[in-house]
Structures are given as structure tokens and as C-alpha cells.
Design a protein around this motif. Structure first.
Motif, short mmCIF file in Angstrom:
data_model
loop_
_atom_site.label_atom_id
_atom_site.label_comp_id
_atom_site.label_asym_id
_atom_site.label_seq_id
_atom_site.Cartn_x
_atom_site.Cartn_y
_atom_site.Cartn_z
N TYR A 91 0.73 -1.21 0.11
CA TYR A 91 0.06 0.07 -0.06
C TYR A 91 0.80 1.41 -0.04
O TYR A 91 0.53 2.22 -0.49
N LEU A 92 1.96 1.23 0.71
CA LEU A 92 2.82 2.28 0.83
C LEU A 92 3.58 2.48 -0.33
O LEU A 92 4.48 3.77 -0.49
N TYR A 93 3.98 1.37 -1.11
CA TYR A 93 5.13 1.32 -2.09
C TYR A 93 4.75 1.61 -3.81
O TYR A 93 3.43 1.11 -3.87
N ALA A 94 5.21 2.51 -4.45
CA ALA A 94 5.28 2.59 -5.93
C ALA A 94 6.38 2.02 -6.46
O ALA A 94 7.69 2.35 -6.29
N ASP A 95 6.10 1.02 -7.50
CA ASP A 95 7.11 0.54 -8.29
C ASP A 95 7.51 1.31 -9.71
O ASP A 95 6.41 1.10 -10.44
N ILE A 96 8.35 2.03 -9.63
CA ILE A 96 8.88 2.76 -10.81
C ILE A 96 10.01 2.56 -11.35
O ILE A 96 11.25 2.32 -10.63
N GLU A 97 10.29 2.57 -12.72
CA GLU A 97 11.70 2.32 -13.45
C GLU A 97 11.39 3.38 -14.33
O GLU A 97 10.61 4.07 -14.84
N PRO A 98 12.78 3.98 -14.80
CA PRO A 98 14.26 3.20 -14.56
C PRO A 98 14.54 3.74 -13.29
O PRO A 98 15.77 3.70 -13.03
N PHE A 99 14.12 4.80 -12.51
CA PHE A 99 14.75 5.62 -11.27
C PHE A 99 14.50 5.02 -9.98
O PHE A 99 14.90 5.38 -9.06
N GLY A 100 13.87 3.74 -10.04
CA GLY A 100 13.61 3.41 -8.94
C GLY A 100 13.88 1.87 -9.08
O GLY A 100 13.57 1.03 -10.08
N ARG A 101 14.30 1.12 -8.13
CA ARG A 101 14.39 -0.33 -8.08
C ARG A 101 13.20 -1.28 -7.65
O ARG A 101 12.74 -0.82 -6.77
N GLY A 102 13.16 -2.26 -8.66
CA GLY A 102 11.67 -2.64 -8.50
C GLY A 102 11.42 -3.40 -7.12
O GLY A 102 12.47 -4.10 -6.69
N PHE A 103 10.27 -3.26 -6.69
CA PHE A 103 9.77 -4.25 -5.48
C PHE A 103 9.25 -5.52 -5.94
O PHE A 103 8.26 -5.53 -6.50
N THR A 104 9.91 -6.68 -5.63
CA THR A 104 9.59 -7.83 -6.56
C THR A 104 9.47 -8.91 -5.47
O THR A 104 10.31 -9.34 -4.95
N GLU A 105 7.94 -9.27 -5.22
CA GLU A 105 7.88 -10.16 -4.21
C GLU A 105 8.17 -11.62 -4.63
O GLU A 105 7.61 -11.79 -5.79
N GLY A 106 9.14 -12.15 -4.09
CA GLY A 106 9.32 -13.62 -4.25
C GLY A 106 10.87 -13.34 -4.94
O GLY A 106 11.67 -14.25 -4.85
N GLY A 107 11.51 -12.26 -5.40
CA GLY A 107 12.62 -12.23 -6.01
C GLY A 107 13.04 -13.09 -7.01
O GLY A 107 12.14 -13.92 -7.38
N ALA A 108 14.14 -13.28 -7.46
CA ALA A 108 14.76 -13.88 -8.47
C ALA A 108 14.70 -15.46 -8.05
O ALA A 108 14.33 -16.33 -9.14
N SER A 109 14.73 -15.84 -6.62
CA SER A 109 14.59 -17.28 -6.34
C SER A 109 13.03 -17.61 -6.45
O SER A 109 12.72 -18.75 -6.14
N GLY A 110 12.01 -16.90 -6.48
CA GLY A 110 10.75 -17.06 -6.67
C GLY A 110 10.30 -17.36 -5.01
O GLY A 110 9.11 -17.93 -4.93
N ARG A 111 11.08 -17.25 -3.98
CA ARG A 111 10.75 -17.39 -2.64
C ARG A 111 10.10 -16.07 -2.10
O ARG A 111 10.27 -15.03 -2.54
N ALA A 112 9.29 -16.14 -1.18
CA ALA A 112 8.74 -14.92 -0.46
C ALA A 112 9.77 -13.94 -0.07
O ALA A 112 10.70 -14.27 0.71
N GLY A 113 9.68 -12.73 -0.20
CA GLY A 113 10.64 -11.90 -0.05
C GLY A 113 11.49 -11.43 -1.11
O GLY A 113 11.28 -11.63 -2.13
N TRP A 114 12.88 -11.03 -0.87
CA TRP A 114 13.59 -10.40 -1.87
C TRP A 114 14.82 -11.44 -2.25
O TRP A 114 15.45 -11.72 -3.08
#
Length: 232
Positions: A91-114
């Protein structure tokens, strides 16, 4: 009137015009209020929110300082209830590119978190106290139990704020402000970037990595006595 014409037409022209006017002017001038450009102490609602709906009722989305303080709180909530904490953060976060690093739930590993260390730390008593140390009154002598009502000391980062605005204000219509918070454990400092967009009065966190930074390992300086007080 054909079907396509209906798609392109407002059901209530008067309401649509009002909404358009509100959007074009609802955010006010794209400048930072003087009261934001300083160190600030933000006191959270007491008792602290325990659900997304309670958070929505407590936070002032038109004030970047309020968004910033509740972001620290939401990250801390991950350690008690991952789903509630994550709902608050989204609710508090906005995912914007290219000037912000993405908020990715699951991360590259696909697990919950980063990433692996983040997932481990939100579940381990060895680490999950770390976000508590960013609240006022949370010190080693009391096991990093913050004072009530929860209070966050925000420090204004003028150079980073000016740099971000030089990159995005004119080109993208994105106004920014950066605060940093400091841990009472070993002094770790975490920058939290916030932005609002032209035509909107609402602020968002726009640097998702600040969440993992709040879990930066600061156990080395803790005495055995301090460690014994963490969960008592």
C-alpha cells in the motif's frame, strides 16, 4: 450512439469533468513544503495499526514523513505476520523504473521476500528484532523494545533529494524527498526515498531495497545481557 462511442463517453459528464479537474490540480505545486525539508519526529497512531485497513486510517498519504515512518513500521510487521506486513508495504510502495529499483515479491529465487538472507532474517529470533532498533526508545538496555507510542526520528537528506529531483522532476513530473533513519543498535543508517507524481497529492516509497537494509546485521556489538533481553 454506437458502442464505441459509449466506450469513449462518460456516463456522468459532470462527474467526469470534476474528476479531471481534481486530478489536474489535486496535487498542488510540485515543490517540497519547508516543514518537510528538515529532521522530523513522527509519532505513530497509538495503538499501532494491526491490519491494512487500520494502517490506511492512520497514515497521512499527503505527507512523505508519515509514509516514511509507517514504512519502517510495516517492515517491522513482516516479522510478526508476513502477509499483513506485506499488504502494508504494498500500500505504501510504488514500483517505478528506471529511477527506482523494483519491489519484487518472491525475488529472483521465487521465494517470499527478496533474497535468501532477507527471508531467513524475518523468521529468525537472531535477526528479526533488527527493525525494532530504528524506533525511539529502543536500546540495548531494554532489549530493543521501542517506547509507546511508536516514534520514528527522520533525518532529511538534502543532497540525495536534490539529485533525484534533478533527474525526474522536469522530465517525469516526479517530486522526490529522501529521509534516513538510524538504528540504535550499531548506528546503521538507511535512506528511504519517497515520491509523488504530478496531478496527485499522494506520496509513495519508491526504493524497495530500504526494507532489506533495515535488517542489516548489527548483532556484533550486543552483549550477552542485551541478547537475553531481546525476547523478554
Amino acid at each position: 450512439m454506437g458502442l464505441f462511442d459509449k466506450v469513449m463517453s462518460a456516463v456522468d459528464p459532470a462527474a467526469a469533468a470534476a474528476a479531471a479537474n481534481a486530478y489536474s490540480g489535486g496535487g498542488g505545486p510540485m515543490i517540497l513544503q519547508p516543514g518537510w525539508k528538515c529532521d522530523r519526529q513522527i509519532v505513530l497512531k497509538d495503538p499501532a495499526p494491526e491490519s491494512l485497513e487500520e494502517l490506511k486510517a492512520a497514515v497521512d498519504v499527503s505527507d512523505p514523513g508519515s509514509i516514511c515512518a509507517y514504512w519502517v513500521y510495516a517492515v517491522m510487521c513482516l516479522t510478526a505476520d508476513y502477509d499483513i506486513g506485506m499488504d502494508m508495504m504494498k500500500y505504501l510502495y510504488a514500483d517505478i523504473e528506471p529511477f527506482g529499483r523494483g519491489f519484487t515479491e518472491g525475488g529472483a529465487s521465487g521465494r517470499a521476500g527478496w533474497d535468501t538472507y532477507f527471508n531467513d532474517r524475518i523468521k529468525s529470533d537472531e535477526y528479526r528484532w533488527l527493525p525494532r532498533a530504528y524506533f525511539a526508545g529502543s536500546v540495548a538496555s531494554n532489549g530493543f523494545h521501542p517506547a509507546q507510542p511508536l516514534t520514528v526520528q527522520l533525518h532529511y537528506n538534502d543532497p540525495n533529494t536534490n539529485t533525484l529531483n534533478s533527474q525526474t522532476l522536469q522530465q517525469l513530473g516526479r517530486l522526490n524527498i529522501v529521509y534516513w533513519v538510524q538504528s540504535n543498535a550499531a548506528g546503521n543508517k538507511v535512506n528511504i526515498e519517497l515520491s509523488r507524481f504530478d496531478g496527485s497529492a499522494r506520496w509513495y516509497v519508491t526504493k524497495g531495497t530500504s526494507s532489506t537494509s533495515l535488517f542489516y546485521d548489527q548483532r556484533a556489538g550486543l552483549t550477552a545481557e542485551a541478547k537475553a533481553k531481546l525476547w523478554t
